[in-house]
Design a protein around this motif. Structure first.
Motif, PDB file in Angstrom:
ATOM      1  N   UNK A 192      34.873  46.866  40.080  1.00 52.42           N
ATOM      2  CA  UNK A 192      35.396  47.192  41.402  1.00 52.42           C
ATOM      3  C   UNK A 192      34.371  46.958  42.507  1.00 52.42           C
ATOM      4  N   UNK A 193      34.743  46.165  43.510  1.00 50.43           N
ATOM      5  CA  UNK A 193      33.913  45.870  44.683  1.00 50.43           C
ATOM      6  C   UNK A 193      32.607  45.153  44.341  1.00 50.43           C
ATOM      7  N   UNK A 194      32.538  44.500  43.189  1.00 47.29           N
ATOM      8  CA  UNK A 194      31.356  43.721  42.804  1.00 47.29           C
ATOM      9  C   UNK A 194      31.123  42.602  43.814  1.00 47.29           C
ATOM     10  N   UNK A 195      29.869  42.377  44.206  1.00 47.68           N
ATOM     11  CA  UNK A 195      29.505  41.294  45.106  1.00 47.68           C
ATOM     12  C   UNK A 195      28.348  40.507  44.498  1.00 47.68           C
ATOM     13  N   UNK A 196      28.557  39.186  44.341  1.00 47.60           N
ATOM     14  CA  UNK A 196      27.533  38.316  43.774  1.00 47.60           C
ATOM     15  C   UNK A 196      27.261  37.188  44.759  1.00 47.60           C
ATOM     16  N   UNK A 197      26.005  37.017  45.145  1.00 43.24           N
ATOM     17  CA  UNK A 197      25.627  35.963  46.084  1.00 43.24           C
ATOM     18  C   UNK A 197      24.573  35.076  45.435  1.00 43.24           C
ATOM     19  N   UNK A 198      24.896  33.782  45.299  1.00 43.56           N
ATOM     20  CA  UNK A 198      23.956  32.847  44.700  1.00 43.56           C
ATOM     21  C   UNK A 198      23.674  33.180  43.241  1.00 43.56           C
ATOM     22  N   UNK A 203      38.611  42.071  34.497  1.00 40.42           N
ATOM     23  CA  UNK A 203      39.360  42.471  35.686  1.00 40.42           C
ATOM     24  C   UNK A 203      38.432  42.349  36.889  1.00 40.42           C
ATOM     25  N   UNK A 204      38.517  41.206  37.576  1.00 42.03           N
ATOM     26  CA  UNK A 204      37.653  40.905  38.707  1.00 42.03           C
ATOM     27  C   UNK A 204      38.427  40.911  40.023  1.00 42.03           C
ATOM     28  N   UNK A 205      39.527  41.667  40.054  1.00 48.20           N
ATOM     29  CA  UNK A 205      40.315  41.739  41.279  1.00 48.20           C
ATOM     30  C   UNK A 205      39.449  42.213  42.440  1.00 48.20           C
ATOM     31  N   UNK A 206      39.506  41.465  43.534  1.00 48.71           N
ATOM     32  CA  UNK A 206      38.788  41.786  44.768  1.00 48.71           C
ATOM     33  C   UNK A 206      37.269  41.623  44.659  1.00 48.71           C
ATOM     34  N   UNK A 207      36.761  41.119  43.542  1.00 46.30           N
ATOM     35  CA  UNK A 207      35.325  40.853  43.429  1.00 46.30           C
ATOM     36  C   UNK A 207      34.960  39.667  44.317  1.00 46.30           C
ATOM     37  N   UNK A 208      33.701  39.587  44.711  1.00 49.97           N
ATOM     38  CA  UNK A 208      33.268  38.497  45.570  1.00 49.97           C
ATOM     39  C   UNK A 208      32.134  37.699  44.954  1.00 49.97           C
ATOM     40  N   UNK A 220      41.829  37.684  38.653  1.00 51.55           N
ATOM     41  CA  UNK A 220      41.079  37.384  39.873  1.00 51.55           C
ATOM     42  C   UNK A 220      41.956  37.475  41.119  1.00 51.55           C
ATOM     43  N   UNK A 221      43.005  38.291  41.051  1.00 53.02           N
ATOM     44  CA  UNK A 221      43.873  38.439  42.211  1.00 53.02           C
ATOM     45  C   UNK A 221      43.081  38.928  43.414  1.00 53.02           C
ATOM     46  N   UNK A 222      43.184  38.199  44.524  1.00 58.63           N
ATOM     47  CA  UNK A 222      42.514  38.621  45.736  1.00 58.63           C
ATOM     48  C   UNK A 222      40.999  38.495  45.700  1.00 58.63           C
ATOM     49  N   UNK A 223      40.468  37.891  44.642  1.00 56.16           N
ATOM     50  CA  UNK A 223      39.015  37.730  44.542  1.00 56.16           C
ATOM     51  C   UNK A 223      38.550  36.593  45.445  1.00 56.16           C
ATOM     52  N   UNK A 224      37.271  36.583  45.723  1.00 54.29           N
ATOM     53  CA  UNK A 224      36.671  35.514  46.500  1.00 54.29           C
ATOM     54  C   UNK A 224      35.714  34.732  45.607  1.00 54.29           C
TER      55      UNK A 224
END
Length: 197
Positions: free
Chosen positions: A96-102, A114-119, A135-139
């Motif tokens: 939930x609310x996971x954010x990964x950059x680079x 379940x990576x819904x809404x993850x970024x 990945x529904x709604x994921x970025x």
């Protein structure tokens, strides 16, 4: 500095612990450990097992988790920036609310995750296993998904702009409402057998 090998950590409270460069764990096992609000800047974990570990609200920068196994872990509001997860596997974990950059998440196993809404932004996910991932709604923007397994993945309303979709079979995944750019539309149309021009 820590250089631990084959250590077993069970039920410890690592709340807000700071991990930095020179910290290396190899072949270690972490059971039911609380990593809430841990700040990790450059620590290395290789071939470690994490079971029931809570990574909630933790922050990781330039860290490495290579060939690790994560089972029943919680990544609520966790942040990973420029981290390596090469060859790691995730089972029955929550994101939930996971954010990964680079960073490099190539060859990771996220089957059924379940990576819904993850970024994910600018992440290398080459040959990652995202089979049946939700990945529904994921970025997933500007990500390298070349060679990734996406069969059965649910990408409804996901933002895929700028990502490599060369391995996506739009008939083998749920893609309704997914957002792509014009260049990607050409790739998808070609995968469907259309001739352009």
């Amino acid at each position: 500095m820590v250089n631990a090998r084959d250590l077993v950590v069970r039920g410890e409270d690592w709340y807000a612990r700071e991990l930095g460069p020179g910290t290396t764990y190899t072949g270690c096992t972490f059971y039911d450990t609380d990593w809430t609000e841990v700040v990790n800047e450059g620590a290395v974990f290789d071939e470690c097992v994490f079971s029931g570990v809570r990574f909630n609200a933790s922050r990781h920068t330039g860290a490495a988790f290579t060939n690790c196994s994560f089972r029943k872990c919680d990544f609520f509001d966790a942040r990973f920036e420029q981290c390596k997860f090469l060859g790691s596997r995730f089972e029955q974990s929550t994101f939930g609310l996971l954010e990964v950059t680079g960073g490099d998440w190539s060859f990771t196993g996220l089957r059924g995750a379940d990576l819904r809404k993850a970024g994910f932004d600018g992440v290398r996910l080459r040959e990652a296993d995202l089979t049946a991932a939700r990945l529904q709604g994921a970025s997933l923007v500007r990500c390298d998904l070349s060679g990734a397994a996406l069969g059965g993945a649910v990408l409804k309303d996901a933002d895929l702009r700028g990502s490599d979709l060369s391995s996506l079979d739009p008939l083998a995944a749920e893609v309704a409402g997914a957002r792509i750019d014009l260049e990607q539309a050409v790739v998808v149309a070609t995968a469907l057998g259309f001739r352009l021009g």
